[in-house]
Design a protein around this motif. Structure first.
Motif, short mmCIF file in Angstrom:
data_model
loop_
_atom_site.label_atom_id
_atom_site.label_comp_id
_atom_site.label_asym_id
_atom_site.label_seq_id
_atom_site.Cartn_x
_atom_site.Cartn_y
_atom_site.Cartn_z
N CYS A 165 0.88 -1.06 0.10
CA CYS A 165 0.02 -0.14 0.00
C CYS A 165 0.85 1.30 -0.13
O CYS A 165 0.38 2.47 -0.21
N ASP A 166 2.22 1.09 0.37
CA ASP A 166 3.10 2.27 0.48
C ASP A 166 4.07 2.31 -0.73
O ASP A 166 5.05 3.31 -0.60
N ASN A 167 4.06 1.12 -1.57
CA ASN A 167 5.06 1.18 -2.65
C ASN A 167 4.92 2.26 -3.64
O ASN A 167 3.70 2.20 -4.39
N GLU A 168 5.62 3.19 -4.10
CA GLU A 168 5.44 4.14 -4.91
C GLU A 168 5.17 3.66 -6.22
O GLU A 168 4.57 4.29 -7.20
N ASP A 169 6.11 2.50 -6.44
CA ASP A 169 6.18 2.03 -7.94
C ASP A 169 4.94 1.57 -8.23
O ASP A 169 4.40 1.68 -9.31
N VAL A 170 4.16 0.82 -7.34
CA VAL A 170 2.88 0.38 -7.66
C VAL A 170 1.87 1.16 -7.72
O VAL A 170 0.91 1.33 -8.63
N LEU A 171 1.85 2.26 -6.74
CA LEU A 171 0.88 3.44 -6.80
C LEU A 171 0.93 4.27 -8.17
O LEU A 171 0.07 4.34 -8.75
N GLU A 172 2.21 4.19 -8.57
CA GLU A 172 2.42 5.03 -9.92
C GLU A 172 1.74 4.43 -10.96
O GLU A 172 1.07 4.98 -11.97
N VAL A 173 2.06 3.04 -11.08
CA VAL A 173 1.41 2.16 -12.19
C VAL A 173 0.06 2.12 -12.14
O VAL A 173 -0.90 2.51 -13.05
N LEU A 174 -0.63 1.96 -10.94
CA LEU A 174 -2.10 2.16 -10.97
C LEU A 174 -2.72 3.47 -11.17
O LEU A 174 -3.59 3.44 -12.10
N THR A 175 -2.04 4.57 -10.78
CA THR A 175 -2.43 6.10 -11.05
C THR A 175 -2.44 6.17 -12.54
O THR A 175 -3.32 6.72 -13.29
N LYS A 176 -1.20 5.82 -13.29
CA LYS A 176 -1.11 5.97 -14.62
C LYS A 176 -2.40 5.05 -15.29
O LYS A 176 -2.85 5.67 -16.61
N ALA A 177 -2.63 4.21 -15.00
CA ALA A 177 -3.55 3.13 -15.80
C ALA A 177 -5.23 3.36 -15.32
O ALA A 177 -5.92 3.00 -15.83
#
Length: 343
Positions: free
Chosen positions: A132-144
């Motif tokens: 939930c705090d992994n910035e790479d994962v958050l970025e992927v979901l946000t861009k998608a």
């Protein structure tokens, strides 16, 4: 012999006394449907064991009716309980849960998340700690443009809806409960240092001791990782001290169960000579003996609410985030069982 006919949406509508459109709106979490009508329709859905045709629903809407869940948590008991609750809630709402475990290599995790998005077109993602705090994962979901709900995050609290409990206050309260029972030698096994809840629980423990003017020696603090093995290693060190603690507060039930195991191997009576408390109130806390006193984290409620938030579609439009309630804090409860007693 002919197979029994599958229940249709028409059957649900007929028994509920509503139109098929109303049934469809209820199943799609339409906010315009009244609570009374929603409850009446869902009662018939459950009675008839109706399962909507996912393909037909996809054609009739822009949804895939898939919700993804990404986890990387060493506590099997916590993960199992969360997954089962989320799965049941998805089933009740006509969704499918797609579960993926994070890899040690973050690049592989990112590729896995991207593939999950491409293949299933998930309507949303649930992110358990520490993902939930992994910035790479958050970025992927946000861009998608994939909505996501985070469970007990520690950073960027205004970026998405999240669900948590007051881990600090719970740890404070359970430590103070031990103090009120007469304990002054209270040790603590910290959780995984890559999860914010570990810091909050540790701080709650420390502040409870300080507010009661109890000085804790540094050797009463051991670093764990939320695993049974780390709990065993910490317990061996704590119980080898010349001035042994009379109580041990472990940051989750897995580590608390490990403490009990080591203590019993050494012939230490629980709770006579040592009180043990955990955190989470997973099934494990009720499976070992003595049963573990613990903090009841609302795991089932967290799982159910995360699914409901994503299924509702209210967070689909990122531009609406500022006008929506992002923080959902659920209540906790202190559960006293046989692993702790008055000293």
């Amino acid at each position: 012999m002919a197979e029994p006919r599958r229940t249709r949406i028409q059957d649900v509508a007929e028994q509920a006394g509503v139109s098929m459109m109303t049934v469809s709106r209820v199943l799609n979490q339409d906010k315009k449907v009244s609570n009374k009508t929603r409850e009446k329709v869902m009662a018939v859905v459950e009675k008839l064991n109706y399962h909507p045709n996912v393909s037909a629903r996809r054609l009739a809407s822009s949804k895939s009716f898939f919700i993804g869940l990404l986890y990387d948590n060493p506590s099997d008991s916590y993960i199992s309980q969360f997954l089962l609750a989320a799965l049941k809630k998805c089933r009740a709402l006509g969704y499918h849960l797609v579960v993926d475990e994070a890899h040690l290599d973050i690049n592989k995790t990112i590729e896995s998340v991207k593939q999950l998005i491409d293949v299933t077109q998930v309507d949303g993602m649930i992110l358990l700690p520490p993902m939930c705090d992994n910035e790479d994962v958050l970025e992927v979901l946000t861009k998608a443009n994939v909505p996501f709900v985070r469970i007990t995050p520690d950073t960027k609290l205004n970026s998405s809806p999240y669900i948590c409990m007051d881990d600090y206050q719970a740890a404070f309260d359970v430590t103070e409960r031990l103090i009120n029972q007469g304990h002054k030698k209270i040790a603590h096994i910290i959780g995984n240092n890559n999860q914010g809840v570990s810091r909050l629980r540790y701080q709650g423990y420390l502040d409870a001791l300080r507010s009661n003017k109890i000085i804790t020696p540094p050797e009463y603090i051991e670093q764990g990782s939320f695993t049974y093995q780390s709990g065993m290693e910490a317990a061996v060190k704590l119980l080898a001290l010349d001035d042994k603690p009379t109580a041990i507060f472990a940051a989750n039930d897995d580590m608390a169960a490990a403490v009990i195991s080591i203590a019993q191997q050494q012939g230490i009576n629980i709770p006579g000579a040592l009180s043990v408390v955990g955190f989470d109130d997973t099934q494990l806390a009720r499976s070992v003996w003595p049963h573990i006193s613990t903090v009841k984290q609302p795991i089932n409620e967290m799982a159910e609410l995360s699914v409901s938030l994503l299924a509702s579609g209210q967070y689909d439009n990122k531009s609406n985030l500022k006008s929506l309630e992002l923080r959902h804090i659920l209540d906790f409860e202190l559960i006293e069982r046989e692993s702790s007693s008055i000293k």
